[in-house]
Scaffold this motif. Structure first.
Motif, PDB file in Angstrom:
ATOM      1  N   UNK A 210     -10.371 -22.422  34.197  1.00 45.93           N
ATOM      2  CA  UNK A 210      -9.552 -23.377  32.492  1.00 45.93           C
ATOM      3  C   UNK A 210      -8.866 -23.850  33.025  1.00 45.93           C
ATOM      4  N   UNK A 211      -9.499 -25.052  34.018  1.00 39.79           N
ATOM      5  CA  UNK A 211      -8.748 -26.302  34.254  1.00 39.79           C
ATOM      6  C   UNK A 211      -8.928 -27.304  33.330  1.00 39.79           C
TER       7      UNK A 211
ATOM      8  N   UNK B 260     -10.467 -29.402  26.589  1.00 41.78           N
ATOM      9  CA  UNK B 260     -10.724 -30.284  26.856  1.00 41.78           C
ATOM     10  C   UNK B 260     -10.641 -31.922  25.654  1.00 41.78           C
ATOM     11  N   UNK B 261     -10.955 -32.405  27.087  1.00 46.98           N
ATOM     12  CA  UNK B 261     -10.156 -33.696  25.701  1.00 46.98           C
ATOM     13  C   UNK B 261     -11.149 -34.666  26.379  1.00 46.98           C
ATOM     14  N   UNK B 262     -11.556 -35.904  25.210  1.00 42.58           N
ATOM     15  CA  UNK B 262     -12.662 -37.130  25.561  1.00 42.58           C
ATOM     16  C   UNK B 262     -11.836 -37.790  24.722  1.00 42.58           C
TER      17      UNK B 262
ATOM     18  N   UNK C  63      -7.127 -26.178  43.888  1.00 40.21           N
ATOM     19  CA  UNK C  63      -5.826 -27.830  44.810  1.00 40.21           C
ATOM     20  C   UNK C  63      -5.500 -28.565  43.302  1.00 40.21           C
ATOM     21  N   UNK C  64      -5.938 -28.542  42.102  1.00 37.27           N
ATOM     22  CA  UNK C  64      -5.510 -29.218  40.989  1.00 37.27           C
ATOM     23  C   UNK C  64      -5.732 -28.792  39.690  1.00 37.27           C
ATOM     24  N   UNK C  65      -5.183 -29.365  38.643  1.00 40.72           N
ATOM     25  CA  UNK C  65      -4.639 -29.193  37.376  1.00 40.72           C
ATOM     26  C   UNK C  65      -5.724 -29.278  36.556  1.00 40.72           C
ATOM     27  N   UNK C  66      -5.977 -30.664  36.431  1.00 43.97           N
ATOM     28  CA  UNK C  66      -6.950 -31.296  35.383  1.00 43.97           C
ATOM     29  C   UNK C  66      -8.400 -32.075  36.597  1.00 43.97           C
ATOM     30  N   UNK C  67      -9.351 -32.111  35.615  1.00 36.13           N
ATOM     31  CA  UNK C  67     -10.363 -33.105  36.572  1.00 36.13           C
ATOM     32  C   UNK C  67     -10.690 -34.095  35.524  1.00 36.13           C
ATOM     33  N   UNK C  68     -10.451 -35.146  35.309  1.00 33.45           N
ATOM     34  CA  UNK C  68     -10.891 -35.973  35.002  1.00 33.45           C
ATOM     35  C   UNK C  68     -12.614 -36.625  35.395  1.00 33.45           C
TER      36      UNK C  68
END
Length: 176
Positions: free
Chosen positions: A104-105, A154-156, A66-71
Protein backbone atom coordinates in the motif's frame (compact mmCIF):
# COMPACT_ATOMS: atom_id res chain seq x y z
CA UNK A 1 8.65 10.57 11.64
CA UNK A 2 10.76 11.59 8.63
CA UNK A 3 9.51 10.29 5.29
CA UNK A 4 11.75 8.34 2.94
CA UNK A 5 11.35 7.58 -0.77
CA UNK A 6 12.96 4.89 -2.94
CA UNK A 7 13.69 6.33 -6.38
CA UNK A 8 14.12 3.91 -9.29
CA UNK A 9 16.21 5.20 -12.21
CA UNK A 10 16.42 3.18 -15.42
CA UNK A 11 19.53 3.27 -17.60
CA UNK A 12 19.49 5.63 -19.39
CA UNK A 13 17.16 7.73 -17.25
CA UNK A 14 15.37 10.92 -18.19
CA UNK A 15 17.39 13.38 -16.14
CA UNK A 16 14.76 16.11 -16.45
CA UNK A 17 12.14 14.03 -14.65
CA UNK A 18 14.57 12.44 -12.19
CA UNK A 19 16.01 15.74 -11.03
CA UNK A 20 12.55 17.31 -10.63
CA UNK A 21 11.69 14.55 -8.18
CA UNK A 22 14.96 14.82 -6.29
CA UNK A 23 14.78 18.61 -6.04
CA UNK A 24 11.20 18.50 -4.76
CA UNK A 25 12.08 15.92 -2.13
CA UNK A 26 15.23 17.80 -1.07
CA UNK A 27 13.42 21.14 -0.84
CA UNK A 28 10.71 19.59 1.32
CA UNK A 29 12.97 17.69 3.69
CA UNK A 30 12.01 14.25 2.38
CA UNK A 31 14.91 11.84 2.25
CA UNK A 32 15.42 9.53 -0.69
CA UNK A 33 17.69 6.83 -1.98
CA UNK A 34 18.25 6.34 -5.72
CA UNK A 35 18.37 2.77 -7.03
CA UNK A 36 19.72 2.03 -10.51
CA UNK A 37 17.56 -0.36 -12.50
CA UNK A 38 20.76 -1.82 -13.88
CA UNK A 39 23.54 -4.26 -13.06
CA UNK A 40 25.71 -1.50 -11.57
CA UNK A 41 25.20 1.84 -9.83
CA UNK A 42 26.73 3.64 -12.82
CA UNK A 43 24.00 4.87 -15.18
CA UNK A 44 23.53 7.70 -17.67
CA UNK A 45 20.86 10.23 -18.51
CA UNK A 46 19.23 10.21 -21.94
CA UNK A 47 21.65 13.01 -22.86
CA UNK A 48 24.71 11.00 -21.80
CA UNK A 49 25.52 12.54 -18.43
CA UNK A 50 27.03 9.89 -16.18
CA UNK A 51 25.47 9.37 -12.75
CA UNK A 52 26.22 7.11 -9.82
CA UNK A 53 23.11 5.94 -8.00
CA UNK A 54 23.12 5.09 -4.30
CA UNK A 55 22.55 1.38 -4.96
CA UNK A 56 21.15 -1.14 -7.44
CA UNK A 57 17.57 -2.37 -7.51
CA UNK A 58 18.53 -5.90 -6.44
CA UNK A 59 19.42 -4.49 -3.02
CA UNK A 60 15.98 -2.89 -2.60
CA UNK A 61 14.19 -6.24 -2.56
CA UNK A 62 12.83 -6.96 0.92
CA UNK A 63 13.27 -3.36 2.11
CA UNK A 64 9.81 -2.00 1.22
CA UNK A 65 9.11 -1.25 4.87
CA UNK A 66 12.09 1.13 4.96
CA UNK A 67 10.29 3.53 2.60
CA UNK A 68 7.01 5.43 2.47
CA UNK A 69 6.85 5.70 -1.31
CA UNK A 70 8.38 4.53 -4.56
CA UNK A 71 9.20 6.76 -7.53
CA UNK A 72 9.77 5.38 -11.02
CA UNK A 73 11.85 7.70 -13.21
CA UNK A 74 11.69 6.46 -16.77
CA UNK A 75 13.96 7.16 -19.69
CA UNK A 76 15.21 5.74 -22.96
CA UNK A 77 15.41 2.27 -21.42
CA UNK A 78 11.61 2.03 -21.34
CA UNK A 79 10.94 1.89 -25.11
CA UNK A 80 13.23 -1.16 -25.33
CA UNK A 81 12.01 -2.74 -22.08
CA UNK A 82 10.49 -5.75 -23.87
CA UNK A 83 13.86 -6.60 -25.41
CA UNK A 84 15.42 -6.73 -21.93
CA UNK A 85 12.49 -7.87 -19.77
CA UNK A 86 14.31 -11.07 -18.81
CA UNK A 87 17.40 -9.26 -17.50
CA UNK A 88 17.80 -9.70 -13.72
CA UNK A 89 17.46 -5.97 -13.04
CA UNK A 90 14.13 -5.80 -14.93
CA UNK A 91 12.85 -8.92 -13.18
CA UNK A 92 13.83 -7.21 -9.92
CA UNK A 93 12.02 -4.04 -11.09
CA UNK A 94 8.74 -5.89 -11.51
CA UNK A 95 9.20 -7.64 -8.16
CA UNK A 96 9.87 -4.34 -6.38
CA UNK A 97 6.87 -2.62 -8.00
CA UNK A 98 4.58 -5.47 -6.90
CA UNK A 99 6.03 -5.50 -3.37
CA UNK A 100 5.57 -1.75 -2.85
CA UNK A 101 2.03 -1.88 -4.24
CA UNK A 102 1.25 -4.89 -2.05
CA UNK A 103 2.27 -2.90 1.01
CA UNK A 104 0.00 0.00 0.00
CA UNK A 105 2.92 2.36 -0.52
CA UNK A 106 2.54 5.56 -2.52
CA UNK A 107 3.57 4.97 -6.15
CA UNK A 108 4.86 7.87 -8.22
CA UNK A 109 5.83 8.01 -11.87
CA UNK A 110 5.74 9.91 -15.13
CA UNK A 111 5.52 9.06 -18.82
CA UNK A 112 5.53 5.29 -19.19
CA UNK A 113 5.32 4.57 -15.45
CA UNK A 114 1.64 3.77 -15.84
CA UNK A 115 2.50 1.20 -18.49
CA UNK A 116 5.08 -0.51 -16.28
CA UNK A 117 2.72 -0.40 -13.30
CA UNK A 118 0.20 -2.12 -15.59
CA UNK A 119 2.77 -4.74 -16.69
CA UNK A 120 3.46 -5.44 -13.01
CA UNK A 121 -0.26 -5.95 -12.42
CA UNK A 122 -0.57 -3.09 -9.94
CA UNK A 123 -2.65 -0.64 -12.00
CA UNK A 124 -5.97 -2.48 -11.96
CA UNK A 125 -8.72 -0.28 -10.65
CA UNK A 126 -6.47 2.76 -10.68
CA UNK A 127 -7.07 5.91 -12.68
CA UNK A 128 -4.03 6.63 -14.82
CA UNK A 129 -2.69 9.65 -16.66
CA UNK A 130 -0.04 8.35 -18.98
CA UNK A 131 2.04 9.49 -21.90
CA UNK A 132 -0.15 9.36 -25.01
CA UNK A 133 2.09 6.73 -26.64
CA UNK A 134 1.65 4.45 -23.62
CA UNK A 135 -2.16 4.62 -23.56
CA UNK A 136 -2.73 1.58 -25.81
CA UNK A 137 -0.50 -0.54 -23.56
CA UNK A 138 -2.39 0.24 -20.38
CA UNK A 139 -5.17 -2.30 -20.24
CA UNK A 140 -6.44 -2.46 -16.67
CA UNK A 141 -6.60 1.18 -15.67
CA UNK A 142 -8.63 4.00 -17.14
CA UNK A 143 -6.24 6.16 -19.14
CA UNK A 144 -7.06 9.86 -19.25
CA UNK A 145 -5.67 12.95 -20.91
CA UNK A 146 -5.27 14.85 -17.66
CA UNK A 147 -1.83 16.24 -16.86
CA UNK A 148 -1.79 14.70 -13.42
CA UNK A 149 -4.02 12.43 -11.41
CA UNK A 150 -4.15 11.61 -7.74
CA UNK A 151 -6.21 8.53 -6.91
CA UNK A 152 -5.56 6.76 -3.65
CA UNK A 153 -1.92 5.73 -3.67
CA UNK A 154 -1.35 6.10 -7.42
CA UNK A 155 0.32 9.21 -8.85
CA UNK A 156 1.54 9.78 -12.38
CA UNK A 157 2.08 12.60 -14.86
CA UNK A 158 1.44 12.57 -18.59
CA UNK A 159 5.10 13.29 -19.35
CA UNK A 160 8.25 14.53 -17.67
CA UNK A 161 7.18 18.07 -18.60
CA UNK A 162 4.28 17.75 -16.14
CA UNK A 163 6.06 16.22 -13.15
CA UNK A 164 5.87 19.59 -11.38
CA UNK A 165 2.06 19.54 -11.66
CA UNK A 166 1.73 16.48 -9.47
CA UNK A 167 4.52 17.16 -6.97
CA UNK A 168 2.48 19.37 -4.59
CA UNK A 169 -0.01 16.51 -4.05
CA UNK A 170 2.82 13.98 -3.70
CA UNK A 171 4.66 16.11 -1.13
CA UNK A 172 1.43 16.67 0.81
CA UNK A 173 0.71 12.92 0.86
CA UNK A 174 4.24 12.17 2.04
CA UNK A 175 4.04 14.70 4.86
CA UNK A 176 0.89 13.08 6.33
Amino acid sequence: MAKKVAVLAVNPVNGFGLFQYLEAFFENGISYKVYAVAETKEIKTNSGIELVADDVIANLIGHEDDFDALVFACGDAVPVFAQHADKPYNVDLMSVLKAFAGKGKILIGHCAAGMLFDFAGIAEGKRLAVHPLAKPAVSKGTATDEKSVVDGNFYTAQSENFVWTMMPQVIEALKK
